[in-house]
Structures are given as structure tokens and as C-alpha cells.
Design a protein around this motif. Structure first.
Motif, PDB file in Angstrom:
ATOM      1  N   THR A  24       0.814  -1.203   0.000  1.00 13.26           N
ATOM      2  CA  THR A  24       0.000   0.000   0.000  1.00 13.26           C
ATOM      3  C   THR A  24       0.853   1.260   0.000  1.00 13.26           C
ATOM      4  OG1 THR A  24      -1.757  -1.150   1.207  1.00 13.26           O
ATOM      5  CG2 THR A  24      -1.817   1.251   1.219  1.00 13.26           C
ATOM      6  N   LEU A  25       1.924   1.251   0.782  1.00 16.23           N
ATOM      7  CA  LEU A  25       2.729   2.452   0.963  1.00 16.23           C
ATOM      8  C   LEU A  25       3.739   2.696  -0.151  1.00 16.23           C
ATOM      9  CD1 LEU A  25       3.485   2.180   4.795  1.00 16.23           C
ATOM     10  CD2 LEU A  25       1.988   3.844   3.686  1.00 16.23           C
ATOM     11  N   HIS A  26       4.206   1.622  -0.814  1.00 22.87           N
ATOM     12  CA  HIS A  26       5.411   1.787  -1.625  1.00 22.87           C
ATOM     13  C   HIS A  26       5.316   1.418  -3.102  1.00 22.87           C
ATOM     14  CE1 HIS A  26       7.680   2.763   1.922  1.00 22.87           C
ATOM     15  NE2 HIS A  26       7.146   1.712   2.522  1.00 22.87           N
ATOM     16  N   VAL A  27       4.378   0.583  -3.490  1.00 19.26           N
ATOM     17  CA  VAL A  27       4.422   0.092  -4.859  1.00 19.26           C
ATOM     18  C   VAL A  27       4.198   1.206  -5.867  1.00 19.26           C
ATOM     19  CG1 VAL A  27       3.266  -1.387  -6.534  1.00 19.26           C
ATOM     20  CG2 VAL A  27       3.835  -2.275  -4.289  1.00 19.26           C
ATOM     21  N   ILE A  28       3.107   1.963  -5.711  1.00 18.26           N
ATOM     22  CA  ILE A  28       2.780   2.984  -6.698  1.00 18.26           C
ATOM     23  C   ILE A  28       3.678   4.200  -6.568  1.00 18.26           C
ATOM     24  CG2 ILE A  28       0.969   4.499  -7.575  1.00 18.26           C
ATOM     25  CD1 ILE A  28       0.530   1.553  -8.173  1.00 18.26           C
ATOM     26  N   THR A  29       3.836   4.700  -5.355  1.00 20.76           N
ATOM     27  CA  THR A  29       4.527   5.971  -5.171  1.00 20.76           C
ATOM     28  C   THR A  29       6.045   5.866  -5.202  1.00 20.76           C
ATOM     29  OG1 THR A  29       4.439   5.717  -2.765  1.00 20.76           O
ATOM     30  CG2 THR A  29       2.626   6.900  -3.819  1.00 20.76           C
ATOM     31  N   CYS A  30       6.599   4.703  -4.826  1.00 18.76           N
ATOM     32  CA  CYS A  30       8.058   4.584  -4.732  1.00 18.76           C
ATOM     33  C   CYS A  30       8.642   3.609  -5.743  1.00 18.76           C
ATOM     34  CB  CYS A  30       8.466   4.146  -3.319  1.00 18.76           C
ATOM     35  SG  CYS A  30       8.228   5.424  -2.074  1.00 18.76           S
ATOM     36  N   LEU A  31       8.203   2.357  -5.678  1.00 16.15           N
ATOM     37  CA  LEU A  31       8.864   1.336  -6.465  1.00 16.15           C
ATOM     38  C   LEU A  31       8.635   1.490  -7.963  1.00 16.15           C
ATOM     39  CD1 LEU A  31       8.474  -1.909  -4.337  1.00 16.15           C
ATOM     40  CD2 LEU A  31      10.554  -0.658  -4.871  1.00 16.15           C
ATOM     41  N   CYS A  79      14.911  -0.392   0.079  1.00 16.96           N
ATOM     42  CA  CYS A  79      14.429  -1.256  -0.998  1.00 16.96           C
ATOM     43  C   CYS A  79      14.246  -0.489  -2.304  1.00 16.96           C
ATOM     44  CB  CYS A  79      13.113  -1.929  -0.600  1.00 16.96           C
ATOM     45  SG  CYS A  79      13.322  -3.193   0.678  1.00 16.96           S
ATOM     46  N   THR A  80      13.770   0.759  -2.218  1.00 18.02           N
ATOM     47  CA  THR A  80      13.537   1.538  -3.427  1.00 18.02           C
ATOM     48  C   THR A  80      14.838   1.859  -4.148  1.00 18.02           C
ATOM     49  OG1 THR A  80      11.632   2.512  -2.302  1.00 18.02           O
ATOM     50  CG2 THR A  80      12.325   3.555  -4.336  1.00 18.02           C
ATOM     51  N   ILE A  81      15.957   1.963  -3.417  1.00 19.40           N
ATOM     52  CA  ILE A  81      17.237   2.275  -4.046  1.00 19.40           C
ATOM     53  C   ILE A  81      17.773   1.094  -4.854  1.00 19.40           C
ATOM     54  CG2 ILE A  81      18.725   1.494  -2.146  1.00 19.40           C
ATOM     55  CD1 ILE A  81      19.219   4.690  -4.235  1.00 19.40           C
ATOM     56  N   LEU A  82      17.279  -0.120  -4.563  1.00 21.92           N
ATOM     57  CA  LEU A  82      17.870  -1.323  -5.153  1.00 21.92           C
ATOM     58  C   LEU A  82      17.811  -1.375  -6.672  1.00 21.92           C
ATOM     59  CD1 LEU A  82      16.715  -3.967  -2.530  1.00 21.92           C
ATOM     60  CD2 LEU A  82      19.014  -3.066  -2.866  1.00 21.92           C
ATOM     61  N   PRO A  83      16.661  -1.091  -7.306  1.00 27.85           N
ATOM     62  CA  PRO A  83      16.662  -1.160  -8.767  1.00 27.85           C
ATOM     63  C   PRO A  83      17.610  -0.171  -9.412  1.00 27.85           C
ATOM     64  CG  PRO A  83      14.582  -0.289  -7.944  1.00 27.85           C
ATOM     65  CD  PRO A  83      15.316  -0.842  -6.773  1.00 27.85           C
ATOM     66  N   MET A  84      17.772   1.014  -8.808  1.00 21.77           N
ATOM     67  CA  MET A  84      18.708   1.996  -9.361  1.00 21.77           C
ATOM     68  C   MET A  84      20.155   1.536  -9.164  1.00 21.77           C
ATOM     69  SD  MET A  84      16.893   5.631  -8.407  1.00 21.77           S
ATOM     70  CE  MET A  84      15.999   5.113  -6.950  1.00 21.77           C
ATOM     71  N   LEU A 243      11.465  -8.721  -2.661  1.00 22.29           N
ATOM     72  CA  LEU A 243      11.054  -7.744  -1.669  1.00 22.29           C
ATOM     73  C   LEU A 243       9.806  -8.206  -0.921  1.00 22.29           C
ATOM     74  CD1 LEU A 243      11.513  -4.396  -3.647  1.00 22.29           C
ATOM     75  CD2 LEU A 243      13.122  -5.535  -2.121  1.00 22.29           C
ATOM     76  N   ILE A 244       8.872  -8.808  -1.638  1.00 25.97           N
ATOM     77  CA  ILE A 244       7.642  -9.283  -1.013  1.00 25.97           C
ATOM     78  C   ILE A 244       7.959 -10.376   0.010  1.00 25.97           C
ATOM     79  CG2 ILE A 244       5.436 -10.418  -1.417  1.00 25.97           C
ATOM     80  CD1 ILE A 244       5.571  -7.507  -2.300  1.00 25.97           C
ATOM     81  N   VAL A 245       8.796 -11.342  -0.393  1.00 24.35           N
ATOM     82  CA  VAL A 245       9.145 -12.435   0.514  1.00 24.35           C
ATOM     83  C   VAL A 245       9.869 -11.908   1.751  1.00 24.35           C
ATOM     84  CG1 VAL A 245      10.560 -14.512   0.777  1.00 24.35           C
ATOM     85  CG2 VAL A 245       9.225 -14.163  -1.310  1.00 24.35           C
ATOM     86  N   VAL A 308      18.259  -5.311  10.126  1.00 30.49           N
ATOM     87  CA  VAL A 308      17.225  -6.325   9.911  1.00 30.49           C
ATOM     88  C   VAL A 308      15.866  -5.707   9.600  1.00 30.49           C
ATOM     89  CG1 VAL A 308      15.930  -8.198  10.988  1.00 30.49           C
ATOM     90  CG2 VAL A 308      18.395  -8.039  11.327  1.00 30.49           C
ATOM     91  N   LEU A 309      15.471  -4.684  10.367  1.00 28.72           N
ATOM     92  CA  LEU A 309      14.140  -4.110  10.199  1.00 28.72           C
ATOM     93  C   LEU A 309      14.047  -3.325   8.893  1.00 28.72           C
ATOM     94  CD1 LEU A 309      13.211  -2.768  13.740  1.00 28.72           C
ATOM     95  CD2 LEU A 309      12.502  -4.893  12.654  1.00 28.72           C
ATOM     96  N   TYR A 310      12.891  -3.418   8.243  1.00 31.55           N
ATOM     97  CA  TYR A 310      12.636  -2.603   7.054  1.00 31.55           C
ATOM     98  C   TYR A 310      12.039  -1.273   7.489  1.00 31.55           C
ATOM     99  CZ  TYR A 310      10.500  -0.652   2.950  1.00 31.55           C
ATOM    100  OH  TYR A 310      10.129   0.215   1.967  1.00 31.55           O
ATOM    101  N   MET A 311      12.678  -0.163   7.120  1.00 34.98           N
ATOM    102  CA  MET A 311      12.211   1.167   7.485  1.00 34.98           C
ATOM    103  C   MET A 311      11.916   1.974   6.236  1.00 34.98           C
ATOM    104  SD  MET A 311      14.714   2.274  10.633  1.00 34.98           S
ATOM    105  CE  MET A 311      15.058   1.154  11.995  1.00 34.98           C
ATOM    106  N   PRO A 312      10.648   2.191   5.906  1.00 34.53           N
ATOM    107  CA  PRO A 312      10.333   3.086   4.795  1.00 34.53           C
ATOM    108  C   PRO A 312      10.945   4.456   5.035  1.00 34.53           C
ATOM    109  CG  PRO A 312       8.381   1.912   5.520  1.00 34.53           C
ATOM    110  CD  PRO A 312       9.451   1.641   6.543  1.00 34.53           C
ATOM    111  N   THR A 313      11.306   5.153   3.966  1.00 34.04           N
ATOM    112  CA  THR A 313      11.968   6.431   4.119  1.00 34.04           C
ATOM    113  C   THR A 313      11.123   7.384   4.955  1.00 34.04           C
ATOM    114  OG1 THR A 313      13.069   8.219   2.922  1.00 34.04           O
ATOM    115  CG2 THR A 313      11.007   7.427   2.001  1.00 34.04           C
ATOM    116  N   LEU A 314      11.761   8.085   5.859  1.00 30.05           N
ATOM    117  CA  LEU A 314      11.199   9.013   6.837  1.00 30.05           C
ATOM    118  C   LEU A 314      10.631   8.310   8.066  1.00 30.05           C
ATOM    119  CD1 LEU A 314       9.384  11.722   4.661  1.00 30.05           C
ATOM    120  CD2 LEU A 314      11.753  11.645   5.418  1.00 30.05           C
ATOM    121  N   LEU A 315      10.276   7.026   7.967  1.00 33.46           N
ATOM    122  CA  LEU A 315       9.718   6.341   9.122  1.00 33.46           C
ATOM    123  C   LEU A 315      10.774   6.089  10.188  1.00 33.46           C
ATOM    124  CD1 LEU A 315       7.151   5.104  10.305  1.00 33.46           C
ATOM    125  CD2 LEU A 315       7.797   2.923   9.261  1.00 33.46           C
TER     126      LEU A 315
END
Length: 385
Positions: A24-31, A79-84, A243-245, A308-315
Motif C-alpha cells: 500500500t505504501l510503496h508500490v505505486i509511489t516509490c517502487l 528497498c527503493t534504491i535497489l533497482p537503481m 522484496l515481497i518475501v 534487519v528491520l525494514y524502514m520506509p523512508t522518513l519512518l
């Protein structure tokens, strides 16, 4: 048996909840924007630009200066930086500049630095910016030194059905390339921002999409556009499932930590003025009291948790400020800085994709360098305070 099934159900539900939240948070706006940027880097960016400024033989001052500060313009998470990163590496960037870019992207984006300074105070925000740039350069140089023999043979490549082949990018005016990538980066920044309303985003994005459409229609031929889309799809199908797994596993880890503290993984838990699902805060609750002072244990543990923890940017800012209690004086500045440096740059999903992109040995060294550097930065900052 019934109770065991209930526990398993709660754990799985937490994993699903974490995954759905991520989608919900990342697919459309970030990834999605990030994948298109990666595809553009791989398909359309001149090989000579990459090898000249970021290649293994590029002047060190240019390569590491560009790579270490490149994250300022990108509001992206680990995670968003990975494809770049994968696009740059596959295009021929040296392992040193590529990993410096990989670290700097999530660590020093301007939104995160400004938000950190505003919420957690200017000293911690400034320390984050300075240490992140220094760490990016140091990590990149260490990676280049460790794998210097392999890096000398790296060249620009693109994917083909039969493997990889050497290519030379086409020539076009510099302003076209700058406008093409600049418009996509601007789309990513605006779409990912949590500070803008939907109406403002739509108004800001419309001219950017118009500019991007104009450039594609006038300045690029059909073959280049097809290659861009093919490369974008390559990164999507390669990275997104991992990323999903990885995110699902993060939810399971949080659920286990919640159960260990007698909480239902999905029950709401108030931390400060915010409410989270128990599985999202349980790991922090287990370790909060350790972070009251700057020690090798507290900073080292902060680097492990951040890795280990996944932290969305700014979170990462409310996590440090509220979840671990920095704004309430429950967390010392040393472990706070360590978590701010390691958290946005590493995560379990991030590690999986890095391993698939650059291999086991390079991934292992990169993880160690980030953890050690973040721990050292936290110890130094805590001591100065």
C-alpha cells in the motif's frame, strides 16, 4: 493443537499485514518510479558517462564525490534504491562507487535529513548528514580496495537472451538526458512525499509527466523506448518478488517478538502519540532499555536492529524518536545515530536483493562495513555529546 494453530495463524496474519502495508505504501509511489529510473539507467544512459564517472577506472575524487552525495536528491528507502543500484552496477559502474551510491541513497536524502533535524533536533540531523556522506565514501573505497582485481575487469553490460554483451550507448544532447532522468526523479520525490496533499501532488506531477511524454515522443526512437521498457520489466520481475518475501519474513519476526511479550501480533499498541500493530513495535520494546546510554553494546545492537528491520523512508525518524524513546530521553544520541544510519540503508529484503546482484562475498563485506561504520559513528557521536 488448537492453541498452536492459533499462534501460527497470528504469525502468518502479521506477515500478511506487513506485506499489505508495504504494498500500500510503496508500490505505486516509490517502487514503480524507481523501476522506470533503473530501466532508463540500464537502457538509455550512455556507457561512457557511467564508466567515466562511476567506473572502476574513473578518477576516485569524481566517482566517490558523485556517488556519496547522490542520495541527497532521492527520497528513497533501502528497498527503493535497489533497482537503481542494480541498474548502475549492470551498466558498468565500479563496485566501489556503486556501493557508495547504494548506501547514500537512503541515508542522506534531503527529506529525511530535514525531517530528522526538525523532529529530533538540528544536532542529530546534522550529524546524520555528515556521517552518512563520510560513511558512503569510506564503504565504497573499502569495497573497491577489497575487490580491486575484479573491478578492473568490469565493463558496461546489458541483459540479452543469451547473457550479457558489451555495448556503447547512443549520443544525444546532454539536456535531453538530464531532463529525462530529472523528470523521473522529480516524479519519484513528489509521489513518495508524505508532506504533500493529493491535490498538490496531482498539480505538480501533471507537467512532469507532460515533459516526460514530450521527450519520449520527440527525442527517443521506438527501439530505445522498447529497450527501456524491457529493462524496467527485467528489474521488476527480478527484484519485486524478493522484496515481497523479505517483507513477509519481517512481519513474522515482529509477530514472534510480540508473542514473546504476551501480545497479540495485530493488537494496537500506543507508543507516544502514535498507534502501531504490536508486531511493528515488539522488537523495539524488547530492547528499549538497552539504549539509554552510548556503549558498544547499545550502538552495536542498534546497527543489528537497523540492518534487519525494514524502514520506509522518513519512518526511521518516528521509530527513533517515539518507538525507541529518543524524544522522551529514553534513548541516547549514540544508538539513535547508529539506527538512523544503518536502518534506512539496510533491511532483510534489501540484503536478499544485494546478494543476488553482487554475490555472496561482496554482500557479506558490504553488510559488515555498514554495521561497523554505523556502530563507530554512534560511539563517536555519543562520546562527543
Amino acid at each position: 493443537m488448537a492453541s498452536l494453530l492459533g499462534v501460527l495463524e497470528a504469525v502468518v496474519r502479521a506477515g500478511i499485514d506487513e506485506t499489505l502495508s508495504y504494498l500500500t505504501l510503496h508500490v505505486i509511489t516509490c517502487l514503480v518510479p524507481a523501476f522506470f529510473i533503473a530501466g532508463g539507467i540500464s537502457a538509455l544512459l550512455s556507457d561512457r558517462f557511467v564508466t567515466k564517472y562511476l567506473g572502476g577506472d574513473a578518477p576516485k575524487l569524481h566517482a566517490y564525490s558523485i556517488a556519496s552525495v547522490s542520495g541527497v536528491a532521492l527520497a528513497v528507502c533501502s528497498c527503493t534504491i535497489l533497482p537503481m543500484f542494480a541498474g548502475l552496477y549492470r551498466k558498468g559502474a565500479g563496485i566501489g562507487p556503486a556501493t557508495a551510491f547504494l548506501f547514500s541513497g537512503p541515508a542522506i536524502n534531503v527529506l529525511a535529513i530535514v525531517f530528522t533535524a526538525r523532529v529530533l533536533g538540528l544536532p542529530l540531523g546534522g550529524a546524520r548528514a555528515v556521517f552518512a556522506v563520510a560513511m558512503a565514501g569510506a564503504i565504497g573505497l573499502a569495497m573497491a580496495f577489497a575487490f580491486r582485481d575484479a573491478e578492473e575487469g568490469e565493463g558496461a553490460v546489458v541483459a540479452t537472451d543469451g547473457g550479457y554483451e558489451q555495448v556503447v550507448g547512443g549520443e544525444r544532447p546532454a539536456w535531453v538526458t538530464a531532463a529525462f532522468f530529472g523528470s523521473m526523479v522529480a516524479i519519484l520525490l513528489i509521489a513518495a512525499s508524505g508532506l504533500l496533499s493529493v491535490a498538490v501532488k496531482v498539480a505538480a506531477l501533471a507537467p512532469l509527466f507532460a515533459l516526460l511524454g514530450y521527450l519520449l515522443w520527440v527525442e527517443f526512437d521506438r527501439g530505445e523506448i522498447d529497450e527501456w521498457l524491457q529493462e524496467t520489466w527485467f528489474f521488476t520481475r527480478t527484484i519485486f518478488p524478493l522484496l515481497i518475501v523479505g517483507t513477509f519474513v519481517i512481519g513474522i519476526i515482529g509477530a514472534v517478538a510480540a508473542l514473546a511479550q504476551g501480545m497479540d501480533p495485530l493488537e494496537p499498541v500506543a507508543v507516544g502519540e502514535q498507534t502501531f500493530a504490536a508486531h511493528q513495535v515488539a522488537p523495539g520494546l524488547l530492547t528499549r532499555e538497552v539504549f539509554g546510554q552510548t556503549t558498544l553494546l547499545s550502538t552495536g545492537l542498534a546497527s543489528v536492529i537497523g540492518a534487519v528491520l525494514y524502514m520506509p523512508t522518513l519512518l526511521e525518524v518516528p521509530i527513533v524518536g517515539s518507538l525507541f524513546g529518543y524524544t522522551q530521553g529514553l534513548m541516547d544520541g549514540g544508538p539513535a545515530l547508529t539506527l538512523l544510519l544503518a536502518g534506512p540503508s539496510l533491511s532483510l529484503p534489501n540484503m536478499i536483493v544485494i546478494w543476488k546482484t553482487i554475490g555472496t562475498k561482496r554482500t557479506a563485506l558490504y553488510l559488515v562495513l555498514v554495521a561497523v561504520a554505523a556502530t563507530a559513528a554512534g560511539l563517536l557521536w555519543g562520546t562527543l555529546l
